[in-house]
Design a protein around this motif. Structure first.
Motif, PDB file in Angstrom:
ATOM      1  N   SER A 265      11.219  -0.231  18.136  1.00 46.34           N
ATOM      2  CA  SER A 265      11.397  -1.815  17.906  1.00 46.34           C
ATOM      3  C   SER A 265      10.088  -2.397  17.152  1.00 46.34           C
ATOM      4  N   ILE A 266      10.139  -3.470  16.652  1.00 48.20           N
ATOM      5  CA  ILE A 266       8.990  -4.178  16.000  1.00 48.20           C
ATOM      6  C   ILE A 266       8.117  -4.319  17.188  1.00 48.20           C
ATOM      7  N   LEU A 267       8.544  -4.769  18.523  1.00 54.40           N
ATOM      8  CA  LEU A 267       7.559  -5.309  19.358  1.00 54.40           C
ATOM      9  C   LEU A 267       6.896  -3.918  19.938  1.00 54.40           C
TER      10      LEU A 267
ATOM     11  N   GLU B 338      14.441   7.624   0.664  1.00 55.11           N
ATOM     12  CA  GLU B 338      15.169   6.620   0.353  1.00 55.11           C
ATOM     13  C   GLU B 338      15.115   5.535   1.659  1.00 55.11           C
ATOM     14  N   ASP B 339      14.183   5.951   2.413  1.00 55.63           N
ATOM     15  CA  ASP B 339      14.158   4.865   3.772  1.00 55.63           C
ATOM     16  C   ASP B 339      12.881   3.862   3.227  1.00 55.63           C
ATOM     17  N   TYR B 340      12.425   3.596   2.125  1.00 47.79           N
ATOM     18  CA  TYR B 340      11.480   2.973   1.599  1.00 47.79           C
ATOM     19  C   TYR B 340      11.808   1.470   2.070  1.00 47.79           C
ATOM     20  N   LEU B 341      13.026   0.875   1.912  1.00 51.42           N
ATOM     21  CA  LEU B 341      13.382  -0.527   2.139  1.00 51.42           C
ATOM     22  C   LEU B 341      12.859  -0.675   3.774  1.00 51.42           C
ATOM     23  N   GLN B 342      13.418   0.184   4.461  1.00 51.46           N
ATOM     24  CA  GLN B 342      13.491   0.136   6.099  1.00 51.46           C
ATOM     25  C   GLN B 342      11.981   0.080   6.123  1.00 51.46           C
ATOM     26  N   TRP B 345      10.441  -3.144   5.297  1.00 51.05           N
ATOM     27  CA  TRP B 345      10.956  -4.518   6.247  1.00 51.05           C
ATOM     28  C   TRP B 345      10.318  -4.465   7.298  1.00 51.05           C
ATOM     29  N   LYS B 346      10.210  -3.079   7.835  1.00 52.19           N
ATOM     30  CA  LYS B 346       9.527  -2.871   9.068  1.00 52.19           C
ATOM     31  C   LYS B 346       8.227  -3.535   9.180  1.00 52.19           C
ATOM     32  N   GLU B 347       7.389  -2.780   8.033  1.00 52.19           N
ATOM     33  CA  GLU B 347       6.087  -3.238   8.144  1.00 52.19           C
ATOM     34  C   GLU B 347       5.576  -4.559   7.856  1.00 52.19           C
ATOM     35  N   PHE B 348       6.622  -5.169   7.281  1.00 47.19           N
ATOM     36  CA  PHE B 348       6.593  -6.879   6.984  1.00 47.19           C
ATOM     37  C   PHE B 348       6.519  -7.555   8.309  1.00 47.19           C
ATOM     38  N   ARG B 349       7.641  -7.194   9.176  1.00 43.11           N
ATOM     39  CA  ARG B 349       7.754  -7.846  10.368  1.00 43.11           C
ATOM     40  C   ARG B 349       6.646  -7.718  11.376  1.00 43.11           C
ATOM     41  N   ILE B 350       6.210  -6.320  11.420  1.00 48.04           N
ATOM     42  CA  ILE B 350       5.327  -6.055  12.387  1.00 48.04           C
ATOM     43  C   ILE B 350       3.889  -6.532  11.958  1.00 48.04           C
ATOM     44  N   SER B 351       3.697  -6.465  10.588  1.00 47.07           N
ATOM     45  CA  SER B 351       2.242  -7.261  10.129  1.00 47.07           C
ATOM     46  C   SER B 351       2.293  -8.703  10.512  1.00 47.07           C
ATOM     47  N   VAL B 388      -3.789  -8.680   6.707  1.00 53.02           N
ATOM     48  CA  VAL B 388      -3.221  -7.516   7.567  1.00 53.02           C
ATOM     49  C   VAL B 388      -1.938  -7.364   7.093  1.00 53.02           C
ATOM     50  N   VAL B 389      -1.067  -8.481   6.811  1.00 55.21           N
ATOM     51  CA  VAL B 389       0.225  -8.111   6.123  1.00 55.21           C
ATOM     52  C   VAL B 389       0.351  -7.095   4.922  1.00 55.21           C
ATOM     53  N   MET B 390      -0.590  -7.812   4.068  1.00 53.66           N
ATOM     54  CA  MET B 390      -0.924  -7.069   2.916  1.00 53.66           C
ATOM     55  C   MET B 390      -1.299  -5.434   3.119  1.00 53.66           C
ATOM     56  N   ALA B 391      -2.126  -5.181   4.005  1.00 51.93           N
ATOM     57  CA  ALA B 391      -2.709  -3.930   4.168  1.00 51.93           C
ATOM     58  C   ALA B 391      -1.549  -3.184   4.870  1.00 51.93           C
ATOM     59  N   LYS B 392      -0.724  -3.664   5.495  1.00 48.72           N
ATOM     60  CA  LYS B 392       0.144  -2.866   6.351  1.00 48.72           C
ATOM     61  C   LYS B 392       1.495  -2.407   5.345  1.00 48.72           C
ATOM     62  N   ILE B 393       1.868  -3.490   4.515  1.00 49.66           N
ATOM     63  CA  ILE B 393       2.671  -3.160   3.821  1.00 49.66           C
ATOM     64  C   ILE B 393       2.384  -2.070   2.534  1.00 49.66           C
ATOM     65  N   PHE B 394       0.955  -2.445   2.233  1.00 50.62           N
ATOM     66  CA  PHE B 394       0.709  -1.305   1.074  1.00 50.62           C
ATOM     67  C   PHE B 394       0.330   0.105   1.986  1.00 50.62           C
ATOM     68  N   GLY B 395      -0.197  -0.054   2.966  1.00 50.97           N
ATOM     69  CA  GLY B 395      -0.243   1.350   3.668  1.00 50.97           C
ATOM     70  C   GLY B 395       0.894   2.074   4.161  1.00 50.97           C
ATOM     71  N   GLY B 396       1.952   1.316   4.384  1.00 50.27           N
ATOM     72  CA  GLY B 396       3.356   1.754   4.864  1.00 50.27           C
ATOM     73  C   GLY B 396       3.989   2.417   3.412  1.00 50.27           C
ATOM     74  N   LEU B 397       3.674   1.762   2.313  1.00 43.70           N
ATOM     75  CA  LEU B 397       4.516   2.238   1.161  1.00 43.70           C
ATOM     76  C   LEU B 397       3.812   3.164   0.268  1.00 43.70           C
ATOM     77  N   MET B 398       2.512   3.231   0.301  1.00 46.98           N
ATOM     78  CA  MET B 398       1.612   4.032  -0.497  1.00 46.98           C
ATOM     79  C   MET B 398       2.090   5.965  -0.407  1.00 46.98           C
ATOM     80  N   PRO B 399       1.969   6.315   0.959  1.00 50.18           N
ATOM     81  CA  PRO B 399       2.751   7.625   1.257  1.00 50.18           C
ATOM     82  C   PRO B 399       3.994   7.983   0.614  1.00 50.18           C
TER      83      PRO B 399
END
Lengths: 440, 440
Positions: A265-267, B338-342, B345-351, B388-399
């Motif tokens: 989960s996000i949390l 194919e999970d890239y959208l997940q 979305w996950k990194e966006f909310r966590i970040s 932090v938001v930018m870094a996490k989305i970038f860090g999550g998608l680059m791999p």
């Protein structure tokens, strides 16, 4: 779907590997949860249990919810003992209760005992489905015994020789039994010099034993030397990956956790990430205060500011390289505590070589491309070389010091090392600048 | 030392595990190389070969140098085929020549064929010491066959059913044979739906098959489906650790290499470290040029400089956390392309959650402890949250993007991500400062 199609599907499923069925069910589950139940009901009892053991906790829960009492009982009965324990560990209390209601008194006691072993202990990995022999048996008798009791055992390839109090006296492999003469005694064949572990040992130590001795199975004994279970290599492969994941997480400033990325989960995820980010953020403000302290130097020669990211990044990367190599060396047993002088000497020479190269290249770059003054180029390049040496020695030694202080070396990686060597780099930098450029 | 002491020592050694003897020899070797040879000569032939296979290349070389032709021949003959290949792969050409002189023409051809399989391929992991059966055999005949040919085999627990052209038709476990009736036909017992691999497959894919299907052995076939060898789980455990080490190294900006830390030369080590340090150093100068470009902003509000390390470090750490989790998820097969959208979305909310927390804590800290002006505190804290938001989305998608482009996701970790998000952080920072503080 008609009856015919179902029987065709069933035939197909029987020829498919359980893990592949489980994988397909997981994928179906995302879109059409009810169809996974249909597929699961089509499976013969033993295959169903095997498929079930490969499913994720979420999928297991949804299936448990859809099954009748009797079907559930059948599945649970067919599960291997260690899979049964793994499954019960993940289930909520009401499901565990529902399942324990249906097992015998004796099995319930045993299950409760196994559920009490700490997570990540040898006890939590083991199974009780092993072959036990007596040393007075002949090979012929032993093979007879294996034939009558072997069907339900996790492995029959290693057999355990127990005395009347269930004390482990030796092990004998099926290989030896098959290759030996029928009249030979187990006593003369068994290996008494055996490696074992105890229920409370950490799974990492258990995995190290498997790796060191190329084991397939490992007996787990209690304090009196009685056999309480065995651990098999397939579970150890999972442990090795788990321990590696834990190291990866610690080295990236994450609190380690069990859940898969997409399931967490996000949390949960935020809790994994926030603590170290916060600690490191606060630490970095000290690095910032170094900049404030040398404000006059910066104001005198503003061009110095442009080199700060390069110096900080390179110091961090250099320290990170060394700490990663040493952490990995410790994890694989290649580097011991007493090797610290060797590590020191090695890092010193490597860092001198690497630091001088980088300093030189940077010096040329600054003169030719940025067209800095020679003194500024000297200041930056010399700082660069010196901080690479400091960062590498520091990065190489910190994991060993951590290990010595019984802290997991893995936390002495990237982020923590970076924060510390960043500060080092800036202190060296501004002092060099004051000295070489004559700013006071 | 007298004759008696030697025979006593010999008795002791025979009761010790081969890997422990090898370890003791390695330790002795550092101080008294000649005594390791004495110990080695005391070992019975079969034990000597086993101990030999556990020794480091350096120790093997020193022993090979001290042995007579005949002793060397004995040891080599006793080695398991896969250990023999591993050993020959590491030896210099003159030693290989000396050894190949002593084997039969047939074996020489086979050895040369195996030495030609690429490193890290299935071919380089396999052994030829397996049990082959025919499908017309009865269980009784099969067990007879195993008894007469099994002694030298790497494993007898999985047997391979071949036709007259050595095409693999099925496998049957010793477990099934032992539990079956003596008159049953192999044909009716064997599993035809088998998992196999080919000689040129990468060892990482092979390890994934073992992990997924909980295998103990895996047959290797050629293009015509003929069995050329088998791979056993003990070698796969080593492969898993090797692949993990490679990922750790790539994630710490190191070129991967085989040698153990303490054995590698300074030059080898420097070569592992210099390339990425250099690339990242040059990249970081671009980050520096961002600072130069905003010199006027810095000069107007010098206090802004103090927050640069904190912003850069936090952005780097945040990106690093995400990339590490996604890289690990990909390596373990938990995250697919194919999970890239997940992931997004996950990194966006966590970040968002993590970024806001950090920004808030920093805002309070700056107001209360540093006593900054509200506008400066807003500038720094808002930049912090946003990066932090930018870094996490970038860090999550680059791999995932790396994987999509058939590049190893592991290089999209710490150092590279850090360098890129550092630049992002600074650009956001100075633009925010211009905007909020009204500096132009």
């Amino acid at each position: 779907m008609e009856e015919k199609r179902f029987s065709h599907l069933r035939e197909l499923l029987v020829d498919t590997k359980p893990v592949d069925i489980a994988e397909a069910m997981e994928e179906m589950g995302e879109e059409a949860p009810e169809s996974t139940i249909i597929v699961f009901r089509l499976l013969p009892k033993d295959l169903a249990a095997e498929v079930f053991s490969y499913l994720s906790t979420a999928e297991q829960l949804s299936i448990v919810g859809a099954l009748h009492e009797k079907q559930l009982k059948n599945i649970v009965e067919e599960l291997n003992f260690d899979d049964k324990i793994d499954f019960l560990e993940e289930m909520p209390a009401n499901v565990v209760k529902r399942i324990l209601k249906n097992v015998t008194e004796e099995e319930r006691t045993l299950i409760n005992q196994f559920l009490n072993y700490p997570e990540y202990s040898a006890g939590s990995l083991m199974t009780i489905e092993y072959i036990d022999l007596k040393k007075e048996m002949t090979v012929f008798e032993a093979l007879q015994h294996i034939r009558t009791t072997g069907v339900d055992k996790e492995t029959i390839y290693t057999c355990y020789v127990l005395n009347e109090t269930r004390k482990l006296e030796g092990i004998v492999s099926l290989r030896k039994l098959v290759l030996a003469e029928a009249h030979m005694l187990i006593e003369d064949l068994m290996d008494e010099d055996l490696i074992n572990t105890s229920t409370w040992d950490d799974q990492e130590e258990v995995a190290d034993l498997f790796k060191k001795y190329d084991l397939m199975t490992l007996p787990v004994v209690d304090q009196e030397g009685r056999l309480v279970g065995i651990i098999t290599i397939d579970d150890i492969v999972d442990v090795i990956e788990q321990e590696n994941t834990e190291d990866f997480e610690k080295m990236a400033a994450l609190l380690p956790g069990d859940e898969e990325y997409l399931d967490a989960s996000i949390l949960t995820m935020a809790k994994k990430r926030l603590p170290w980010l916060l600690i490191l953020m606060i630490s970095a403000t000290f690095t910032g205060s170094i900049i404030s302290r040398f404000e006059d130097v910066l104001q005198a020669v503003v061009v110095l500011a442009a080199a700060i990211p390069m110096l900080m990044d390179t110091a961090g990367n250099a320290g990170n390289q060394s700490s990663t190599l040493v952490i990995r060396g410790i994890a694989l047993g290649e580097i011991e505590l007493e090797d610290y002088l060797q590590v020191l000497w090695k890092e010193f020479r490597i860092s001198l070589l690497v630091g001088l190269m980088l300093g030189l290249i940077n010096f040329v770059r600054m003169l030719l491309i940025v067209e800095s003054s020679v003194l500024v180029a000297v200041t930056v390049s010399f700082t660069l070389s010196l901080t690479v040496v400091m960062a590498k020695i520091f990065g190489g030694l910190m994991p060993i010091i951590a290990k010595k202080m019984k802290v997991d070396p893995a936390i002495m990686a990237g982020p923590l090392i970076t924060t510390i060597v960043d500060a080092m780099a800036l202190i060296v930098y501004f002092n060099m600048a004051s000295l070489i450029l004559g700013i006071h």
